[in-house]
Every structure is written in C-alpha cells, then in structure tokens.
Design a protein around this motif. Structure first.
Motif, short mmCIF file in Angstrom:
data_model
loop_
_atom_site.label_atom_id
_atom_site.label_comp_id
_atom_site.label_asym_id
_atom_site.label_seq_id
_atom_site.Cartn_x
_atom_site.Cartn_y
_atom_site.Cartn_z
N ARG A 252 0.84 -1.21 0.00
CA ARG A 252 0.00 0.00 0.00
C ARG A 252 0.86 1.25 0.00
O ARG A 252 0.57 2.22 -0.69
CB ARG A 252 -0.95 -0.01 1.20
N ALA A 253 1.96 1.23 0.77
CA ALA A 253 2.84 2.41 0.82
C ALA A 253 3.47 2.68 -0.56
O ALA A 253 3.82 3.81 -0.88
CB ALA A 253 3.93 2.20 1.86
N ALA A 254 3.59 1.62 -1.36
CA ALA A 254 4.15 1.79 -2.71
C ALA A 254 3.05 2.11 -3.73
O ALA A 254 3.33 2.17 -4.94
CB ALA A 254 4.89 0.51 -3.12
N GLY A 255 1.81 2.26 -3.23
CA GLY A 255 0.70 2.60 -4.13
C GLY A 255 0.20 1.40 -4.91
O GLY A 255 -0.32 1.54 -6.03
N ALA A 257 -2.19 -2.11 -4.96
CA ALA A 257 -3.26 -2.87 -4.30
C ALA A 257 -2.76 -4.30 -4.09
O ALA A 257 -2.24 -4.91 -5.04
CB ALA A 257 -4.50 -2.88 -5.17
N PRO A 258 -2.89 -4.85 -2.88
CA PRO A 258 -2.41 -6.22 -2.63
C PRO A 258 -3.05 -7.27 -3.54
O PRO A 258 -2.50 -8.33 -3.75
CB PRO A 258 -2.77 -6.46 -1.16
N THR A 259 -4.22 -6.93 -4.10
CA THR A 259 -4.90 -7.89 -4.98
C THR A 259 -4.46 -7.75 -6.45
O THR A 259 -4.91 -8.50 -7.31
CB THR A 259 -6.43 -7.65 -4.93
N ALA A 260 -3.59 -6.78 -6.74
CA ALA A 260 -3.15 -6.57 -8.13
C ALA A 260 -2.21 -7.71 -8.54
O ALA A 260 -1.64 -8.42 -7.70
CB ALA A 260 -2.42 -5.24 -8.25
N ARG A 261 -2.05 -7.87 -9.85
CA ARG A 261 -1.13 -8.89 -10.40
C ARG A 261 0.09 -8.19 -10.99
O ARG A 261 0.02 -7.01 -11.36
CB ARG A 261 -1.85 -9.72 -11.46
N ALA A 262 1.17 -8.95 -11.10
CA ALA A 262 2.46 -8.37 -11.52
C ALA A 262 2.35 -7.52 -12.77
O ALA A 262 2.92 -6.43 -12.86
CB ALA A 262 3.48 -9.49 -11.74
N GLU A 263 1.59 -8.03 -13.76
CA GLU A 263 1.62 -7.33 -15.05
C GLU A 263 0.88 -6.00 -15.04
O GLU A 263 0.96 -5.25 -16.00
CB GLU A 263 1.13 -8.25 -16.17
N ILE A 265 1.55 -3.73 -12.66
CA ILE A 265 2.35 -2.82 -11.83
C ILE A 265 3.40 -2.10 -12.66
O ILE A 265 4.16 -2.74 -13.40
CB ILE A 265 3.03 -3.63 -10.70
N SER A 266 3.47 -0.78 -12.49
CA SER A 266 4.43 0.00 -13.28
C SER A 266 5.83 -0.14 -12.69
O SER A 266 6.01 -0.54 -11.53
CB SER A 266 4.02 1.47 -13.30
N LEU A 267 6.79 0.26 -13.49
CA LEU A 267 8.19 0.29 -13.03
C LEU A 267 8.31 1.20 -11.80
O LEU A 267 9.00 0.86 -10.83
CB LEU A 267 9.06 0.79 -14.18
N GLN A 269 6.12 1.87 -9.55
CA GLN A 269 5.57 1.19 -8.36
C GLN A 269 6.50 0.07 -7.87
O GLN A 269 6.70 -0.10 -6.67
CB GLN A 269 4.19 0.62 -8.68
N PHE A 270 7.09 -0.69 -8.81
CA PHE A 270 8.03 -1.74 -8.39
C PHE A 270 9.22 -1.12 -7.65
O PHE A 270 9.70 -1.67 -6.66
CB PHE A 270 8.51 -2.56 -9.59
N CYS A 271 9.69 0.04 -8.16
CA CYS A 271 10.83 0.68 -7.50
C CYS A 271 10.42 1.19 -6.11
O CYS A 271 11.20 1.10 -5.15
CB CYS A 271 11.37 1.82 -8.36
N ALA A 272 9.20 1.72 -6.02
CA ALA A 272 8.72 2.19 -4.71
C ALA A 272 8.65 1.01 -3.73
O ALA A 272 9.02 1.13 -2.56
CB ALA A 272 7.36 2.86 -4.87
N LEU A 273 8.19 -0.13 -4.23
CA LEU A 273 8.12 -1.31 -3.36
C LEU A 273 9.53 -1.77 -2.95
O LEU A 273 9.77 -2.12 -1.79
CB LEU A 273 7.36 -2.44 -4.08
N ALA A 274 10.46 -1.72 -3.92
CA ALA A 274 11.84 -2.12 -3.60
C ALA A 274 12.40 -1.22 -2.49
O ALA A 274 13.14 -1.70 -1.61
CB ALA A 274 12.70 -2.03 -4.85
N ARG A 275 12.05 0.04 -2.50
CA ARG A 275 12.54 0.95 -1.43
C ARG A 275 11.90 0.60 -0.09
O ARG A 275 12.54 0.70 0.95
CB ARG A 275 12.25 2.43 -1.80
N GLN A 276 10.64 0.17 -0.11
CA GLN A 276 9.98 -0.25 1.14
C GLN A 276 10.65 -1.50 1.70
O GLN A 276 10.86 -1.61 2.90
CB GLN A 276 8.50 -0.59 0.86
#
Ligand code: SAM
Length: 278
Positions: A252-255, A257-263, A265-267, A269-276
């Motif tokens: 959620r902090a990376a924007g 949704a936990p129910t979303a699928r990999a495809e 998710i934008s780059l 958002q993936f980078c925001a998650l990597a920082r989390q």
C-alpha cells in the motif's frame, strides 16, 4: 555491380571463404549492404565513437558501421572461418577495425575500446538476450556503453519495450526501462536474412540513462520482480508472500493494491516497493 565500399558483394565473400551458415552458431546473415548501413545509422552518429560489434560473421554490418563513419570498430567473432573475410575489411579501412576471435560471453573487450562506446550487433537469439541482461546489470552505473543497437527476434524486442498490461511485460521490460530508453527502430521479415529464420526480427535501440529512472536497489528490484513474475497470474499478496509480515502495508505504501497482479504494476511502483523492502 560495385559496392558502397569497393569490397566484393557479400555473396561472393561467402562463396570465396566457404562460409556455409552453421545453425549451432545462430548464423543468419544480412547480405544487403544498404540494409546493414541502415542498421548502422539506427545507432546514431558514429563518427566520434568506438563501436563494439558482436558476431560480425562475413562482415555486412561491420562494413555498414565503417561506411557510416565509426571511429573504430572492435568486432568479436566466435567462428574462425569468418576471420579471413574480416581481415579483408580491416585492410580496406586501415586502423579502424580490430577483430577479436573468441566467445563474446567470455572475452574481455574493454582494453580495446575507448569511450564513448556504442554497441551494435546482429546476434543469435540466446546470446543476445544473455548479453543484453549483462550489459544492463553492471555493478557500477553508468556502464561502458552509451547505446545498444541490437537485433532480436521480434517477440523478444516486444518484451524489451513492453508496457504494463501487455502479455509481453515482464522482468526484461523492467530491467531495460529502469536503466535505459528502449525503442524498436526497425522490423525485418525472415527474407532479409540468409538463410531465412522462421520468425520476424526487430532492431532495438537502447539509449542508456545517466542514472536509473527511479531510485532503488538493483538486487532488491531483481528479487521482487522475479517473485512477482514467476507467478504472474497470482495476486501480489500471494506471489510476494516470501517478503514476510508487513507485506500488505509495504504494497500500500508503494501505491499497489495487494490484490493486483504483476503485469499491472508499473516500473515506478516496483521501485517504490523495492525501497519499502529496503
Ligand atoms: N553480423 C552478421 C550479419 O549481420 O550478417 C552475422 C550475424 S549471425 C546472426 C550471428 C553471428 O554471431 C555469427 O557470425 C556467429 O558466428 C556469431 N556468434 C555466435 N555466437 C557467438 C558468440 N558467443 N560470440 C561471438 N560471436 C558469436
């Protein structure tokens, strides 16, 4: 008929050196010098650059690169049968072509190159993808190259430039787009090659970014995208379970949704998650 560089036509070169294409070396040659010059031009202005070419074969693209003004071409070829033909080109362009005999996956070419460097190649599919991943994954960024102009199977080219929501979207797109600006600049039908492969091909031009598009740790990004895309049809709260407790908060902090699928998710958002994940 004369050629643009005064050297024999490529069909004659192939016949003279008995360069029958070998499937195990992924040999599908480009024999049209107008086409190889066009591919060389897709790499941009070559006049102030060294060019690393992998897999020159009989030298069609090599000749295109030299005619288009590359300062110096360093060409790495695994097939010893091509060396005499390449030597003829080196003699026609004194001091501008260095040919190295060996496997591009093992050879260290850096000692032969002076920056700025552009990489241009028409490579076998499996070697091309492996080299692309290596060239995008050095420990230190920026890398030794300014741009990569590479021939791929069209389907692989589509994976490199794919956007979220596309079936082609995955780890290769994320890696390429994180550190570079990839574009398909040309598509070629099977008949452009001798022998003709089964599939269409495409030239991808990747211009490197000075710094990754979004800040995050490379290893963490690799780890989460591997987990996410290895189970690409699952929701991220399930495919990324291995990240431990707190996963849903991090998503959620990376924007995301936990129910979303990999495809989906934008780059970014993936980078925001990597920082989390840290
Ligand atoms: N560049 C030439 C052209 O466009 O006509 C030849 C292209 S052909 C698709 C691929 C070339 O890569 C062949 O000459 C093959 O011998 C060479 N090659 C294959 N694997 C290689 C490797 N691991 N290292 C260096 N060259 C390799």
């Amino acid at each position: 008929m004369g050629t643009i560089d005064g050297l024999p036509p490529l069909r004659e070169v192939i016949a003279a050196h008995d360069l029958v294409a070998k499937k195990q070396l992924g040999q599908n040659f480009l024999l049209d010098l107008n086409l190889t010059a066009k591919i060389a031009r897709a790499a941009g202005d070559l006049s102030g650059s060294d060019v690393l070419e992998v897999g020159p074969g009989p030298g069609g693209l090599t000749r295109g690169l030299l005619v288009e003004g590359a300062r110096h071409v360093v060409a790495v070829e695994k097939d010893a049968r091509a060396l005499p033909a390449l030597d003829q080109i080196a003699q026609a362009f004194p001091g501008r072509l260095t040919v190295l005999h060996g496997d591009a996956l093992d050879l260290d070419v850096m000692a032969h190159l002076t920056p700025p460097v552009k990489v241009v190649a028409n490579l076998p599919y499996n070697v091309g993808t492996e080299l692309l991943i290596r060239w995008l994954s050095p420990a230190v960024w920026p890398p030794f190259w300014d741009s990569l102009t590479l021939m791929f199977q069209k389907e692989v080219a589509e994976r490199i430039v794919a956007r979220p929501g596309s079936d082609h979207y995955g780890r290769l797109a994320l890696l390429a787009q994180w550190r570079a600006e990839p574009k398909i600049v040309m598509t070629l039908p099977p008949e452009a090659f001798t022998p003709a492969p089964k599939v269409h091909s495409a030239v991808v031009h990747l211009k490197r970014l000075d710094a990754p598009r979004y800040p995050c740790d490379f290893k963490v990004l690799q780890r989460i995208t591997a987990m996410a895309f290895n189970q690409r049809r699952k929701m991220l709260r399930s495919s990324l379970k291995g990240l431990g407790a707190g996963l849903e908060d991090m998503l959620r902090a990376a924007g995301i949704a936990p129910t979303a699928r990999a495809e989906e998710i934008s780059l970014e958002q993936f980078c925001a998650l990597a920082r989390q994940v840290g």
